[in-house]
Scaffold this active site. Sequence first.
Site, PDB file in Angstrom:
ATOM      1  N   LEU A 147      17.560  14.789 -13.202  1.00  0.00           N
ATOM      2  CA  LEU A 147      17.651  13.478 -13.427  1.00  0.00           C
ATOM      3  C   LEU A 147      17.128  12.652 -12.091  1.00  0.00           C
ATOM      4  CD1 LEU A 147      21.217  13.562 -14.936  1.00  0.00           C
ATOM      5  CD2 LEU A 147      19.305  12.892 -16.215  1.00  0.00           C
ATOM      6  N   GLY A 183      14.596  10.283 -12.168  1.00  0.00           N
ATOM      7  CA  GLY A 183      13.226   9.691 -12.313  1.00  0.00           C
ATOM      8  C   GLY A 183      12.229   9.759 -11.361  1.00  0.00           C
ATOM      9  N   THR A 184      11.240   8.626 -11.280  1.00  0.00           N
ATOM     10  CA  THR A 184      10.135   8.618 -10.262  1.00  0.00           C
ATOM     11  C   THR A 184      10.764   8.449  -8.848  1.00  0.00           C
ATOM     12  OG1 THR A 184       8.682   7.980 -11.916  1.00  0.00           O
ATOM     13  CG2 THR A 184       8.150   7.720  -9.501  1.00  0.00           C
ATOM     14  N   GLY A 186      -1.182  -1.472  -0.466  1.00  0.00           N
ATOM     15  CA  GLY A 186       0.483  -1.865  -0.752  1.00  0.00           C
ATOM     16  C   GLY A 186       1.489  -1.013  -0.307  1.00  0.00           C
ATOM     17  N   GLU A 190      -8.968  -1.699   1.098  1.00  0.00           N
ATOM     18  CA  GLU A 190      -8.207  -2.697   0.154  1.00  0.00           C
ATOM     19  C   GLU A 190      -9.271  -3.776  -0.359  1.00  0.00           C
ATOM     20  OE1 GLU A 190      -4.982  -3.403  -0.937  1.00  0.00           O
ATOM     21  OE2 GLU A 190      -5.940  -5.286  -1.674  1.00  0.00           O
ATOM     22  N   GLY A 197      -1.151   0.334  -7.432  1.00  0.00           N
ATOM     23  CA  GLY A 197      -0.077   0.024  -8.303  1.00  0.00           C
ATOM     24  C   GLY A 197       0.277   0.973  -9.464  1.00  0.00           C
ATOM     25  N   HIS A 233      27.281  -8.287  19.818  1.00  0.00           N
ATOM     26  CA  HIS A 233      26.192  -8.328  20.942  1.00  0.00           C
ATOM     27  C   HIS A 233      26.474  -6.970  21.603  1.00  0.00           C
ATOM     28  CE1 HIS A 233      23.520  -9.227  24.270  1.00  0.00           C
ATOM     29  NE2 HIS A 233      24.528  -8.887  25.158  1.00  0.00           N
TER      30      HIS A 233
HETATM   31  P1  NAI Z   1       0.663  -2.483  -4.910  1.00  0.00           P
HETATM   32  O1  NAI Z   1       0.683  -3.275  -6.347  1.00  0.00           O
HETATM   33  O2  NAI Z   1       1.796  -2.752  -4.232  1.00  0.00           O
HETATM   34  O3  NAI Z   1      -0.632  -2.434  -4.129  1.00  0.00           O
HETATM   35  C1  NAI Z   1      -1.815  -1.798  -4.608  1.00  0.00           C
HETATM   36  C2  NAI Z   1      -2.840  -2.485  -3.941  1.00  0.00           C
HETATM   37  O4  NAI Z   1      -4.190  -1.785  -4.124  1.00  0.00           O
HETATM   38  C3  NAI Z   1      -3.068  -3.817  -3.836  1.00  0.00           C
HETATM   39  O5  NAI Z   1      -3.023  -4.486  -2.727  1.00  0.00           O
HETATM   40  C4  NAI Z   1      -4.525  -4.100  -4.650  1.00  0.00           C
HETATM   41  O6  NAI Z   1      -5.299  -5.051  -4.158  1.00  0.00           O
HETATM   42  C5  NAI Z   1      -5.224  -2.806  -4.020  1.00  0.00           C
HETATM   43  N1  NAI Z   1      -6.540  -2.454  -4.993  1.00  0.00           N
HETATM   44  C6  NAI Z   1      -6.263  -2.517  -6.189  1.00  0.00           C
HETATM   45  N2  NAI Z   1      -7.382  -1.891  -6.607  1.00  0.00           N
HETATM   46  C7  NAI Z   1      -8.288  -1.776  -5.888  1.00  0.00           C
HETATM   47  C8  NAI Z   1      -9.771  -1.194  -5.729  1.00  0.00           C
HETATM   48  N3  NAI Z   1     -10.516  -0.936  -6.485  1.00  0.00           N
HETATM   49  N4  NAI Z   1     -10.053  -1.152  -4.356  1.00  0.00           N
HETATM   50  C9  NAI Z   1      -9.281  -1.339  -3.380  1.00  0.00           C
HETATM   51  N5  NAI Z   1      -8.103  -1.931  -3.370  1.00  0.00           N
HETATM   52  C10 NAI Z   1      -7.454  -2.009  -4.580  1.00  0.00           C
HETATM   53  O7  NAI Z   1       0.924  -0.947  -5.527  1.00  0.00           O
HETATM   54  P2  NAI Z   1       1.486   0.301  -4.877  1.00  0.00           P
HETATM   55  O8  NAI Z   1       1.446   0.222  -3.375  1.00  0.00           O
HETATM   56  O9  NAI Z   1       0.715   1.329  -5.416  1.00  0.00           O
HETATM   57  O10 NAI Z   1       2.987   0.471  -5.456  1.00  0.00           O
HETATM   58  C11 NAI Z   1       3.275   0.191  -6.688  1.00  0.00           C
HETATM   59  C12 NAI Z   1       4.691  -0.441  -6.943  1.00  0.00           C
HETATM   60  O11 NAI Z   1       5.525   0.613  -6.568  1.00  0.00           O
HETATM   61  C13 NAI Z   1       4.854  -1.718  -6.349  1.00  0.00           C
HETATM   62  O12 NAI Z   1       5.357  -2.660  -7.321  1.00  0.00           O
HETATM   63  C14 NAI Z   1       5.527  -1.466  -5.044  1.00  0.00           C
HETATM   64  O13 NAI Z   1       6.513  -2.546  -4.902  1.00  0.00           O
HETATM   65  C15 NAI Z   1       6.593  -0.254  -5.867  1.00  0.00           C
HETATM   66  N6  NAI Z   1       7.106   0.578  -4.544  1.00  0.00           N
HETATM   67  C16 NAI Z   1       8.018   0.030  -3.951  1.00  0.00           C
HETATM   68  C17 NAI Z   1       8.513   1.067  -2.820  1.00  0.00           C
HETATM   69  C18 NAI Z   1       9.554   0.203  -1.705  1.00  0.00           C
HETATM   70  O14 NAI Z   1      10.149  -0.673  -2.360  1.00  0.00           O
HETATM   71  N7  NAI Z   1       9.675   0.703  -0.645  1.00  0.00           N
HETATM   72  C19 NAI Z   1       7.841   2.147  -2.200  1.00  0.00           C
HETATM   73  C20 NAI Z   1       6.871   2.469  -3.173  1.00  0.00           C
HETATM   74  C21 NAI Z   1       6.279   1.699  -4.306  1.00  0.00           C
END
Ligand code: NAI
Length: 466
Positions: free
Chosen positions: A39, A41-42, A183, A204, A273, A445
């Site tokens: 259980l 998930g990701t 990201g 990026e 993403g 503090h």
């Molecule tokens: P993201 O959507 O945050 O970032 C992906 C990045 O890849 C963007 O800046 C985009 O412009 C870039 N990109 C897209 N196509 C591209 C290309 N062809 N060449 C170069 N750059 C390109 O996605 P990410 O980092 O994969 O995360 C996915 C989801 O998981 C997000 O919604 C994130 O918030 C969530 N997540 C949250 C975490 C946390 O809360 N600490 C940890 C891991 C993931």
Amino acid sequence: MAQQYDVVIIGGGPGGYNAAIRAGQLGLSVACVEKRRTLGGTCLNVGCIPSKALLHASELYETARKDFANLGIRATVSLDLPQMQKQKDDSVTALTKGIEFLFKKNKVDWIKGAGRFGGPGQVIVRADDGSEQTLTAKNIVIATGSEPSRLPGVEVDQRRIVDSTGALALPSVPKSMIVIGAGIIGLELGSVWRRLGAEVTVVEYLDRTIPGADAEIAMAFQRSLTKQGMIFKMGQKVTGARATEFGVTLTYEPVAGGPAQSQDAEVVLLAVGRRPNTEGLNLAAVGVTPDARGFIPADHFKTSAPGVWVVGDVTHGPMLAHKAEDEAVACIELIAGKAGHVNYDIIPGVVYSAPEVAWVGKTEEELKAKGVAYKVGKFPFTANSRAKVNHEAEGFVKVLADAKTDRILGVHMLGPQVGEMIGEYCVAMEFAAASEDVARTCHPHPTRSEALRQAAMGVEGWTMQA
Ligand code: NAI
């Protein structure tokens, strides 16, 4: 005979398991269908949790190597990657078992297998051995989450070209790594492997990091990661990746136009993403249609089909475990006839790097776009005594408050463990606090949290520590 429940939940991640537990707590008969062997998930198995285990361990490794001498500690430090991976796996196992325990405690049936709709009120579960059973329920909650997005021309093999799952399980430290996407996933996992010894280049598409975060913080964060040795190629569109004998050749070209470039690396991490997971659900059987981007549309978690609900990454909103959890609880409370509610204005975001990034509420860009008049209070960690003595004084806190009412509209931070501190502002904002409320609240503090208060004092210009 079909087994009958009040609620059947498809998916056992943060959305699914929280929904299941809340349903159990409220006395509903509930089953949670999950195809993975554990259980969680990701998030628990191949996301939030194992990445934090590696972030923590790799940060300590880097601290021991680089900062101990300055602190007057002599130690010989070397890396034992198999042990680092093992302690990560042990933590994941313990936490997934914890959910199993909570399921038993709250009388949730875990039905192992892949769920799909058979028709209104019907979920068919296919087990690993191919056998099938049918569950019926008045209410069915879809909580199937998301999976990494793919990029044409970049074929993930989880060996040389990996997604986040592969990047959590590399058997050795690569000499070089190219991360596609600046990201949260790319920058967290890129940080792990850079600390462990890889040369990390981030390619990026945009001219900034962390989409959705405040631009000033994102720029300061990028400068900090650059100082740590991460290399950024901004405004570049990846066009393909070819596996070679020694690694991967990645090709990319400037978004603004110009000649294409190529770069070799031992490993490429694809982090562009995530996309909603609806494959194999047979949504057509209940007349639910995902939108053009694959998300299931909903109004207060209700889909277009009666008795079919949806929470988490598979529907709209930030793809975050804590958003899914809040939706899960609210959704089940609505099903139980209570008043479930999620405040989408107060969903914090955290990047678990070092320094950390944390935010809640509106960014400056969003306020400007909406024409909202606001005041800014800022405070740097260089002026915070606790951060200073700990030699972790990078970053700052920024508070945005309504110019007329002083109500806090957004808070953005880069600094030591700010992810642990953003909760203070979430609570303040939930209570509709003014910046003056935080400014006049006594903080201990010396702590890093004083920087949060000092930034609030800065809104009216009476910051004191310097
Ligand atoms: P993201 O959507 O945050 O970032 C992906 C990045 O890849 C963007 O800046 C985009 O412009 C870039 N990109 C897209 N196509 C591209 C290309 N062809 N060449 C170069 N750059 C390109 O996605 P990410 O980092 O994969 O995360 C996915 C989801 O998981 C997000 O919604 C994130 O918030 C969530 N997540 C949250 C975490 C946390 O809360 N600490 C940890 C891991 C993931």
